[in-house]
Design a protein around this motif. Structure first.
Motif, short mmCIF file in Angstrom:
data_model
loop_
_atom_site.label_atom_id
_atom_site.label_comp_id
_atom_site.label_asym_id
_atom_site.label_seq_id
_atom_site.Cartn_x
_atom_site.Cartn_y
_atom_site.Cartn_z
N ILE A 19 -5.05 -3.01 -0.11
CA ILE A 19 -4.59 -1.72 -0.63
C ILE A 19 -5.72 -0.73 -0.38
CG2 ILE A 19 -3.94 -0.43 -2.69
CD1 ILE A 19 -2.92 -3.07 -3.91
N ALA A 20 -5.44 0.29 0.41
CA ALA A 20 -6.44 1.32 0.69
C ALA A 20 -6.70 2.13 -0.58
CB ALA A 20 -5.96 2.22 1.82
N THR A 21 -7.92 2.58 -0.74
CA THR A 21 -8.29 3.31 -1.95
C THR A 21 -7.56 4.64 -2.07
OG1 THR A 21 -10.22 4.18 -0.80
CG2 THR A 21 -10.55 2.24 -2.18
N ASN A 22 -7.05 5.17 -0.98
CA ASN A 22 -6.34 6.45 -1.03
C ASN A 22 -4.82 6.29 -1.04
OD1 ASN A 22 -6.04 5.60 1.58
ND2 ASN A 22 -6.60 7.56 2.53
N SER A 23 -4.33 5.09 -1.32
CA SER A 23 -2.88 4.83 -1.36
C SER A 23 -2.25 5.49 -2.57
CB SER A 23 -2.60 3.32 -1.44
OG SER A 23 -3.08 2.67 -0.30
N SER A 24 -1.01 5.95 -2.39
CA SER A 24 -0.26 6.53 -3.51
C SER A 24 0.27 5.41 -4.39
CB SER A 24 0.90 7.37 -2.99
OG SER A 24 1.88 6.52 -2.39
N GLU A 25 0.71 5.77 -5.58
CA GLU A 25 1.25 4.77 -6.51
C GLU A 25 2.45 4.05 -5.90
OE1 GLU A 25 3.32 4.69 -10.93
OE2 GLU A 25 1.67 6.09 -10.58
N SER A 26 3.33 4.78 -5.25
CA SER A 26 4.52 4.15 -4.65
C SER A 26 4.13 3.21 -3.51
CB SER A 26 5.51 5.20 -4.17
OG SER A 26 4.94 6.01 -3.16
N GLU A 27 3.10 3.56 -2.73
CA GLU A 27 2.63 2.66 -1.67
C GLU A 27 2.05 1.39 -2.26
OE1 GLU A 27 1.24 5.76 1.85
OE2 GLU A 27 -0.09 5.44 0.13
N ILE A 28 1.29 1.53 -3.35
CA ILE A 28 0.69 0.36 -4.00
C ILE A 28 1.78 -0.55 -4.56
CG2 ILE A 28 -0.77 -0.41 -5.92
CD1 ILE A 28 -2.42 2.18 -5.48
N VAL A 29 2.78 0.03 -5.20
CA VAL A 29 3.88 -0.76 -5.76
C VAL A 29 4.59 -1.51 -4.64
CG1 VAL A 29 6.14 -0.61 -6.89
CG2 VAL A 29 4.20 0.70 -7.79
N GLU A 30 4.83 -0.86 -3.52
CA GLU A 30 5.51 -1.51 -2.39
C GLU A 30 4.67 -2.66 -1.84
OE1 GLU A 30 7.21 -0.45 2.06
OE2 GLU A 30 6.76 1.17 0.68
N ILE A 31 3.37 -2.45 -1.67
CA ILE A 31 2.49 -3.50 -1.15
C ILE A 31 2.48 -4.71 -2.10
CG2 ILE A 31 0.05 -4.10 -0.72
CD1 ILE A 31 -0.26 -1.15 0.31
N ILE A 32 2.34 -4.45 -3.40
CA ILE A 32 2.30 -5.54 -4.38
C ILE A 32 3.64 -6.25 -4.43
CG2 ILE A 32 2.01 -6.11 -6.83
CD1 ILE A 32 -0.04 -3.80 -6.98
N SER A 33 4.72 -5.51 -4.37
CA SER A 33 6.05 -6.12 -4.40
C SER A 33 6.26 -7.07 -3.22
CB SER A 33 7.12 -5.02 -4.40
OG SER A 33 8.39 -5.58 -4.42
N ILE A 34 5.91 -6.61 -2.04
CA ILE A 34 6.02 -7.46 -0.84
C ILE A 34 5.11 -8.68 -0.99
CG2 ILE A 34 5.50 -7.58 1.64
CD1 ILE A 34 6.37 -4.58 1.75
N PHE A 35 3.91 -8.46 -1.50
CA PHE A 35 2.94 -9.54 -1.70
C PHE A 35 3.49 -10.61 -2.65
CE2 PHE A 35 -0.67 -11.13 -4.30
CZ PHE A 35 -1.37 -11.80 -3.32
N PHE A 36 4.00 -10.19 -3.82
CA PHE A 36 4.54 -11.15 -4.79
C PHE A 36 5.78 -11.86 -4.23
CE2 PHE A 36 2.63 -8.86 -8.71
CZ PHE A 36 1.50 -9.66 -8.64
N ASN A 37 6.62 -11.14 -3.52
CA ASN A 37 7.83 -11.75 -2.96
C ASN A 37 7.51 -12.78 -1.89
OD1 ASN A 37 9.63 -10.39 -4.61
ND2 ASN A 37 9.82 -8.68 -3.20
N SER A 38 6.41 -12.61 -1.19
CA SER A 38 6.03 -13.58 -0.16
C SER A 38 5.27 -14.77 -0.73
CB SER A 38 5.19 -12.91 0.93
OG SER A 38 3.93 -12.54 0.43
#
Length: 183
Positions: free
Chosen positions: A84-103
């Motif tokens: 997760i890049a330090t300049n990511s938006s909240e929605s980008e972070i949620v999407e990254i974490i969601s994909i991560f947990f689903n995988s």
């Protein structure tokens, strides 16, 4: 979610931000924040790790064997790691974490690394400083069998040195630092 989540970062703002997002969007409760990786006593394969780039650098052996359960917070990109890049938006972070947990729906952090119980026994004895002859005597097996187990452990883990195996054993909870023989 029943797994423990550890956030290891020296940046309090990043750590609290990740904790906020995890609680808000993922309904998790077991979250531990620390700036010290050694503080975490329950380092197991069902835990998820959100770590700073410095935590990764300081503990790369552990995290490289748990990369499927680790997200790096920062601008360091490592092969096969989610970051997760330090300049990511909240929605980008949620999407990254969601994909991560689903995988990561299966509970085994790295199914390709599965040591047998006897290999774990040999690994522990190597890690605490025993030589092949001593291991053979302790386990009541031949030296050739010890060498075969060592070869299999090295092949599975990709770690050749006894000190590297010791670090692996400590970081995966097979032994504690106090178990290691002083030479």
């Amino acid at each position: 979610m029943t797994a423990d989540i550890y956030i290891i970062s020296n940046d309090t703002i990043h750590a609290l931000g990740i904790k906020y997002i995890l609680k808000k969007y993922f309904n998790v409760s077991n979250i531990v924040i620390s700036n010290d990786f050694d503080f975490i006593s329950n380092k197991n394969t069902s835990s998820f790790y959100f770590i700073s780039t410095q935590a990764y650098i300081d503990n790369s052996l552990f995290f490289s064997t748990h990369k499927n359960r680790t997200i790096i917070i920062g601008d360091l990109t490592q092969d096969n790691f989610t970051s997760i890049a330090t300049n990511s938006s909240e929605s980008e972070i949620v999407e990254i974490i969601s994909i991560f947990f689903n995988s990561n729906t299966d509970s085994n952090s790295n199914p390709s690394i599965q040591l047998s119980q006897r290999e774990i026994d040999v690994l522990k004895l190597i890690a605490i400083g025993h030589i092949n002859k001593e291991i053979a005597a302790i386990l009541s097996i031949s030296i050739n069998t010890v060498l075969t187990h060592r070869k299999n452990i090295i092949s599975k883990l990709g770690i050749k040195s006894a000190s590297g195996l010791g670090i692996y054993a400590i970081m995966n909870g097979y032994i504690s630092k106090s178990d290691i023989k002083n030479t």
